[in-house]
Design a protein around this motif. Structure first.
Motif, PDB file in Angstrom:
ATOM      1  N   PHE A 284       0.658  -1.228   0.046  1.00 51.69           N
ATOM      2  CA  PHE A 284       0.007   0.007  -0.002  1.00 51.69           C
ATOM      3  C   PHE A 284       0.830   1.083   0.030  1.00 51.69           C
ATOM      4  O   PHE A 284       1.966   1.295   0.502  1.00 51.69           O
ATOM      5  N   ASP A 289      -4.599   3.881   2.775  1.00 54.67           N
ATOM      6  CA  ASP A 289      -4.742   3.108   1.635  1.00 54.67           C
ATOM      7  C   ASP A 289      -5.017   1.469   2.437  1.00 54.67           C
ATOM      8  O   ASP A 289      -6.075   0.935   1.882  1.00 54.67           O
ATOM      9  N   ASP A 293      -8.654  -0.444   2.497  1.00 56.95           N
ATOM     10  CA  ASP A 293      -8.859  -1.786   2.029  1.00 56.95           C
ATOM     11  C   ASP A 293      -9.253  -2.882   2.944  1.00 56.95           C
ATOM     12  O   ASP A 293     -10.185  -3.520   2.659  1.00 56.95           O
TER      13      ASP A 293
END
Length: 318
Positions: A284, A289, A293
C-alpha cells in the motif's frame, strides 16, 4: 539512512553488546542488518559468532500496547517452543532479543500456497491454544476498538465514511460469537504471515505484542485475512487444526471473525496514518490505503449472499 534509523540501530547494537555480549563486546563491533517490520524495527545482529534478532519498538506503539503483557506472552510461548527462543525482554522499553531461527523462512502468501505449510501453521496454533497457559491480558476486539476510537477522536483523526454504521452492525455478529464461544485460550491475535517463520518441520509464531486470551478462531481468521487464503485454504487450515473436517458452524465462525478482524485492523491502520508511520503495510502507498482496503473487505464479507446464513448456523451450532 535518516537520523531516526541511525538512532534505532545504535540502540540495537548497544543492547546486543550489553545483554548478549555481557559488556565484553563493543557496540560498534556488532554486525547489524535491518530485517524490517511494519511498526517495529527488527535487526539481525551477530555477537561472538551467534545470531540474534533485536526488536526496537516503533514510535507511538506505547499508546496502545501493554509491554508487560507482551513480555509475559513472549516468555510463555518461548517456553512452549511456539515462539523463537527469548533471550531478553525489557518491559520498560519493549526492546526484545530472540535467538535467530536457523533455516527458517518468513512466511508469505506465496509460501502458503503449499498446503503442508498451512497444516504446519495450524498445528502450531493448536499447540498454543491447547497448552492450558493463560496470558495476562484478555484480547477483546470490541473493547480494543473502542480504545482505538477514543484515542483517534482525541487526535482529531479522520475515519472511513460509514465506519460508525458498520461498527454498529458488527454488534450482532459479536453477540452470536460471544454466546457460542467456548473457553478462551492464549492467542497471538495478529498472525500476519511476516510473524510466522517456517523451518519445514514446524512454524514458529513471533511478535506477541497483541497476545491475549481470546476465542481461538480469531487467530485462524486473522491468519486467513492477512495471508489472503481462499476457502480451500481455510478448510485445509481448519481440518489440520481440528484433526477432522470442520462443521459448517466452525467454518462460519471463522468467517464471522474475519469480518471483525478486518474492522479492527481498519482502525489500526488509521492509527498508523495518524501517527505518521513512515513504512506503509505491504504494497500500500499509505496506511490510509491499508485501512480503506480492510474496511472495504469487511463490508464485502458482511454483504455476501451467504453471510446471514453463516451467522445463523453459528448461532444454532449446525
Amino acid at each position: 539512512m535518516d537520523i531516526q534509523e541511525q538512532e534505532r540501530q545504535r540502540r540495537a547494537r548497544e543492547v546486543a553488546a550489553s545483554v548478549v555480549g555481557g559488556g565484553s563486546v563493543r557496540p560498534e563491533d556488532v554486525a547489524i542488518e535491518l530485517l524490517g517490520g511494519m511498526t517495529n524495527r527488527n535487526y539481525l545482529v551477530k555477537v561472538a559468532g551467534e545470531t540474534y534478532v533485536v526488536r526496537i519498538p516503533g514510535e507511538g506503539t506505547e499508546e496502545y500496547l501493554d509491554r508487560k503483557a507482551d513480555g509475559q506472552a513472549a516468555q510463555i510461548t518461548s517456553d512452549l517452543g511456539v515462539n523463537a527462543h527469548l533471550v531478553h525482554y525489557d518491559t520498560a522499553k519493549g526492546v526484545q532479543i530472540t535467538k535467530f531461527i536457523e533455516n527458517g523462512k518468513t512466511m508469505s502468501a506465496e509460501l502458503f500456497q503449499d498446503p503442508d505449510a498451512v497444516r504446519r501453521a495450524a498445528l502450531s496454533f493448536r499447540k498454543l491454544h491447547t497448552s492450558g497457559a493463560k496470558f495476562h491480558n484478555r484480547f477483546d476486539e470490541k473493547v480494543i476498538a473502542q480504545e482505538y476510537l477514543d484515542m483517534l477522536r482525541s487526535k482529531g483523526a479522520r475515519f472511513p465514511d460509514g465506519y460508525e454504521r458498520v461498527q454498529s452492525e458488527a454488534d450482532a455478529i459479536r453477540e452470536v460469537l460471544t454466546s457460542t464461544c467456548g473457553e478462551l485460550a492464549p492467542c497471538h491475535n495478529d498472525p500476519a504471515p511476516e510473524n510466522l517463520v517456517d523451518t519445514g518441520e514446524r512454524v514458529h509464531i513471533l511478535d506477541w505484542e497483541f497476545g491475549g486470551n481470546n476465542d481461538p478462531f480469531w487467530d485462524l481468521a486473522d491468519l486467513s485475512v492477512e495471508t489472503g487464503f481462499t476457502e480451500e485454504q481455510d478448510r485445509i487450515l481448519l481440518e489440520a487444526y481440528l484433526g477432522r473436517p470442520p462443521k459448517e458452524s466452525e467454518y462460519g465462525r471463522m468467517v464471522l471473525h474475519k469480518s471483525l478482524v478486518f474492522l479492527l485492523w481498519t482502525l489500526w491502520g488509521v492509527i498508523q496514518e495518524t501517527n505518521k508511520n513512515p513504512r506503509p503495510a505491504y504494497h500500500f502507498a499509505s496506511f490510509w490505503d491499508y485501512a480503506m482496503d480492510r474496511f472495504t473487505r469487511c463490508q464485502q464479507i458482511m454483504n455476501a449472499d451467504n453471510f446471514r446464513g453463516l451467522v445463523e448456523v453459528v448461532r444454532t451450532g449446525g
